[in-house]
Design a protein around this motif. Structure first.
Motif, PDB file in Angstrom:
ATOM      1  N   ALA A 161     -16.181 -43.570  48.217  1.00 57.82           N
ATOM      2  CA  ALA A 161     -16.683 -42.565  49.157  1.00 57.82           C
ATOM      3  C   ALA A 161     -15.654 -41.496  49.456  1.00 57.82           C
ATOM      4  N   GLY A 162     -16.030 -40.221  49.220  1.00 60.21           N
ATOM      5  CA  GLY A 162     -15.167 -39.105  49.538  1.00 60.21           C
ATOM      6  C   GLY A 162     -14.081 -38.819  48.516  1.00 60.21           C
ATOM      7  N   GLN A 163     -14.047 -39.602  47.444  1.00 63.55           N
ATOM      8  CA  GLN A 163     -13.019 -39.381  46.417  1.00 63.55           C
ATOM      9  C   GLN A 163     -13.230 -38.030  45.739  1.00 63.55           C
ATOM     10  N   HIS A 164     -12.161 -37.397  45.309  1.00 57.42           N
ATOM     11  CA  HIS A 164     -12.295 -36.116  44.621  1.00 57.42           C
ATOM     12  C   HIS A 164     -13.236 -36.250  43.415  1.00 57.42           C
ATOM     13  N   GLY A 165     -14.251 -35.393  43.356  1.00 55.01           N
ATOM     14  CA  GLY A 165     -15.186 -35.423  42.243  1.00 55.01           C
ATOM     15  C   GLY A 165     -14.499 -35.161  40.917  1.00 55.01           C
ATOM     16  N   ASP A 166     -13.534 -34.234  40.901  1.00 50.84           N
ATOM     17  CA  ASP A 166     -12.813 -33.920  39.667  1.00 50.84           C
ATOM     18  C   ASP A 166     -12.070 -35.147  39.148  1.00 50.84           C
ATOM     19  N   TYR A 167     -11.473 -35.896  40.050  1.00 52.29           N
ATOM     20  CA  TYR A 167     -10.733 -37.095  39.640  1.00 52.29           C
ATOM     21  C   TYR A 167     -11.687 -38.157  39.094  1.00 52.29           C
ATOM     22  N   VAL A 168     -12.795 -38.372  39.801  1.00 46.82           N
ATOM     23  CA  VAL A 168     -13.765 -39.373  39.348  1.00 46.82           C
ATOM     24  C   VAL A 168     -14.295 -39.009  37.963  1.00 46.82           C
ATOM     25  N   GLU A 169     -14.621 -37.734  37.777  1.00 53.19           N
ATOM     26  CA  GLU A 169     -15.123 -37.284  36.480  1.00 53.19           C
ATOM     27  C   GLU A 169     -14.102 -37.534  35.372  1.00 53.19           C
ATOM     28  N   THR A 170     -12.847 -37.242  35.643  1.00 53.06           N
ATOM     29  CA  THR A 170     -11.790 -37.471  34.652  1.00 53.06           C
ATOM     30  C   THR A 170     -11.671 -38.945  34.293  1.00 53.06           C
ATOM     31  N   GLN A 171     -11.774 -39.804  35.296  1.00 52.13           N
ATOM     32  CA  GLN A 171     -11.681 -41.243  35.027  1.00 52.13           C
ATOM     33  C   GLN A 171     -12.888 -41.746  34.248  1.00 52.13           C
ATOM     34  N   MET A 172     -14.057 -41.259  34.573  1.00 53.91           N
ATOM     35  CA  MET A 172     -15.263 -41.652  33.833  1.00 53.91           C
ATOM     36  C   MET A 172     -15.155 -41.216  32.372  1.00 53.91           C
ATOM     37  N   ASN A 173     -14.683 -40.009  32.156  1.00 52.45           N
ATOM     38  CA  ASN A 173     -14.498 -39.535  30.786  1.00 52.45           C
ATOM     39  C   ASN A 173     -13.428 -40.347  30.063  1.00 52.45           C
ATOM     40  N   GLY A 174     -12.412 -40.758  30.805  1.00 47.30           N
ATOM     41  CA  GLY A 174     -11.377 -41.602  30.230  1.00 47.30           C
ATOM     42  C   GLY A 174     -11.912 -42.962  29.812  1.00 47.30           C
ATOM     43  N   PHE A 175     -12.748 -43.549  30.655  1.00 49.85           N
ATOM     44  CA  PHE A 175     -13.388 -44.821  30.288  1.00 49.85           C
ATOM     45  C   PHE A 175     -14.248 -44.636  29.038  1.00 49.85           C
ATOM     46  N   ARG A 176     -14.980 -43.550  28.998  1.00 51.85           N
ATOM     47  CA  ARG A 176     -15.892 -43.311  27.871  1.00 51.85           C
ATOM     48  C   ARG A 176     -15.136 -43.105  26.564  1.00 51.85           C
ATOM     49  N   SER A 177     -14.025 -42.386  26.623  1.00 49.54           N
ATOM     50  CA  SER A 177     -13.267 -42.102  25.406  1.00 49.54           C
ATOM     51  C   SER A 177     -12.350 -43.251  24.991  1.00 49.54           C
ATOM     52  N   GLY A 178     -12.069 -44.134  25.942  1.00 53.00           N
ATOM     53  CA  GLY A 178     -11.161 -45.235  25.664  1.00 53.00           C
ATOM     54  C   GLY A 178      -9.727 -44.963  26.061  1.00 53.00           C
ATOM     55  N   SER A 179      -9.446 -43.754  26.565  1.00 47.59           N
ATOM     56  CA  SER A 179      -8.086 -43.445  26.983  1.00 47.59           C
ATOM     57  C   SER A 179      -7.696 -44.205  28.253  1.00 47.59           C
ATOM     58  N   ARG A 180      -8.697 -44.580  29.051  1.00 45.60           N
ATOM     59  CA  ARG A 180      -8.462 -45.527  30.141  1.00 45.60           C
ATOM     60  C   ARG A 180      -9.162 -46.819  29.751  1.00 45.60           C
ATOM     61  N   ALA A 181      -8.379 -47.851  29.530  1.00 46.11           N
ATOM     62  CA  ALA A 181      -8.940 -49.073  28.946  1.00 46.11           C
ATOM     63  C   ALA A 181      -8.680 -50.315  29.777  1.00 46.11           C
ATOM     64  N   ASN A 182      -8.569 -50.166  31.096  1.00 42.39           N
ATOM     65  CA  ASN A 182      -8.275 -51.340  31.917  1.00 42.39           C
ATOM     66  C   ASN A 182      -9.499 -51.887  32.650  1.00 42.39           C
ATOM     67  N   SER A 183     -10.699 -51.517  32.183  1.00 42.33           N
ATOM     68  CA  SER A 183     -11.935 -52.091  32.733  1.00 42.33           C
ATOM     69  C   SER A 183     -13.012 -52.064  31.664  1.00 42.33           C
ATOM     70  N   ALA A 184     -13.253 -53.211  31.041  1.00 42.22           N
ATOM     71  CA  ALA A 184     -14.279 -53.293  29.999  1.00 42.22           C
ATOM     72  C   ALA A 184     -15.652 -52.951  30.579  1.00 42.22           C
ATOM     73  N   GLN A 185     -15.888 -53.345  31.816  1.00 37.18           N
ATOM     74  CA  GLN A 185     -17.162 -53.073  32.480  1.00 37.18           C
ATOM     75  C   GLN A 185     -17.418 -51.572  32.596  1.00 37.18           C
ATOM     76  N   MET A 186     -16.408 -50.827  33.065  1.00 40.60           N
ATOM     77  CA  MET A 186     -16.585 -49.387  33.224  1.00 40.60           C
ATOM     78  C   MET A 186     -16.614 -48.658  31.881  1.00 40.60           C
ATOM     79  N   THR A 187     -15.906 -49.160  30.910  1.00 38.08           N
ATOM     80  CA  THR A 187     -15.954 -48.566  29.573  1.00 38.08           C
ATOM     81  C   THR A 187     -17.358 -48.640  29.007  1.00 38.08           C
ATOM     82  N   ALA A 188     -18.002 -49.796  29.167  1.00 40.17           N
ATOM     83  CA  ALA A 188     -19.359 -49.990  28.647  1.00 40.17           C
ATOM     84  C   ALA A 188     -20.360 -49.090  29.370  1.00 40.17           C
ATOM     85  N   ILE A 189     -20.193 -48.939  30.687  1.00 41.53           N
ATOM     86  CA  ILE A 189     -21.114 -48.111  31.471  1.00 41.53           C
ATOM     87  C   ILE A 189     -20.954 -46.638  31.115  1.00 41.53           C
TER      88      ILE A 189
END
Length: 209
Positions: A161-189
């Motif tokens: 709640a209230g987290q910077h949208g730009d930061y959240v978007e960057t993390q979601m894109n990181g999960f999707r691309s695999g550059s952030r790989a510390n949550s298999a659950q979020m990577t799959a989503i």
């Protein structure tokens, strides 16, 4: 004079009575030092996260009010390399486990300030995804893990709640691309979501309260 049996029985009884106390002592969580946490925040973290983890640059996360267990876990994973970020890995390398818990507790002790969504055209889509998911793509509702109001679940899922949208978007894109790989659950989503869907739900989260 006690018989051998009586002596043994006394030792057994004493051990049984002492066991709960020893178990409680072992289970007691280590105390955190908020003053030490504040010192680390103001000397190590301040340049990117402000003096108290409040609303700094949209590229960096708001740390105020975040679950301390989650923050300490992320710091440990930056240090170990499980979560890749050259800047954070360098800073985390200087921290001990106690330091991580202390600074995490300091940020958690602060009250996070509310944010706001920036794009009114995508708020409804973002809300739909956050609260209901995307059934056609087997994307679960964000609320199922991060709670309807974005408070998250301590030690499991972060507060959003209230987290910077730009930061959240960057993390979601990181999960999707695999550059952030510390949550298999979020990577799959994230892998099942489009740019538009990620952007919409990230912006919605910024105004969630």
């Amino acid at each position: 004079m006690k018989t051998p049996v009586a002596v043994v029985s006394s030792f057994v009884l004493a051990a049984v009575l002492a066991a709960p106390a020893l178990a409680n002592e072992a289970a007691a969580p280590a105390k955190v030092d908020l003053a030490r946490g504040q010192e680390i925040s103001s000397t190590v973290c301040v340049a990117c996260h402000t003096n108290d983890g409040s609303r700094g640059s949209p590229a960096n996360p708001i740390l105020q009010g975040q679950h301390p267990e989650y923050l300490a876990k992320q710091l440990a994973e930056f240090k170990s390399g499980k979560r890749a970020n050259a800047i954070m890995s360098g800073f985390a390398a200087t921290l001990s486990e106690a330091d991580m818990k202390n600074v995490a507790a300091f940020y958690a002790s602060k009250q996070a300030k509310p944010g706001a969504a920036k794009n009114p055209d995508t708020v409804l889509l973002g809300e739909k995804i956050y609260r209901g998911g995307i059934a056609a793509k087997q994307v679960p509702a964000c609320a199922s893990c991060h709670s309807p109001n974005g408070a998250g679940i301590p030690a499991q899922y972060p507060r959003l709640a209230g987290q910077h949208g730009d930061y959240v978007e960057t993390q979601m894109n990181g999960f999707r691309s695999g550059s952030r790989a510390n949550s298999a659950q979020m990577t799959a989503i994230a892998a099942r979501m489009s740019d538009k869907e990620i952007k919409a739900v990230s912006d919605y989260i910024a105004g969630l309260r």
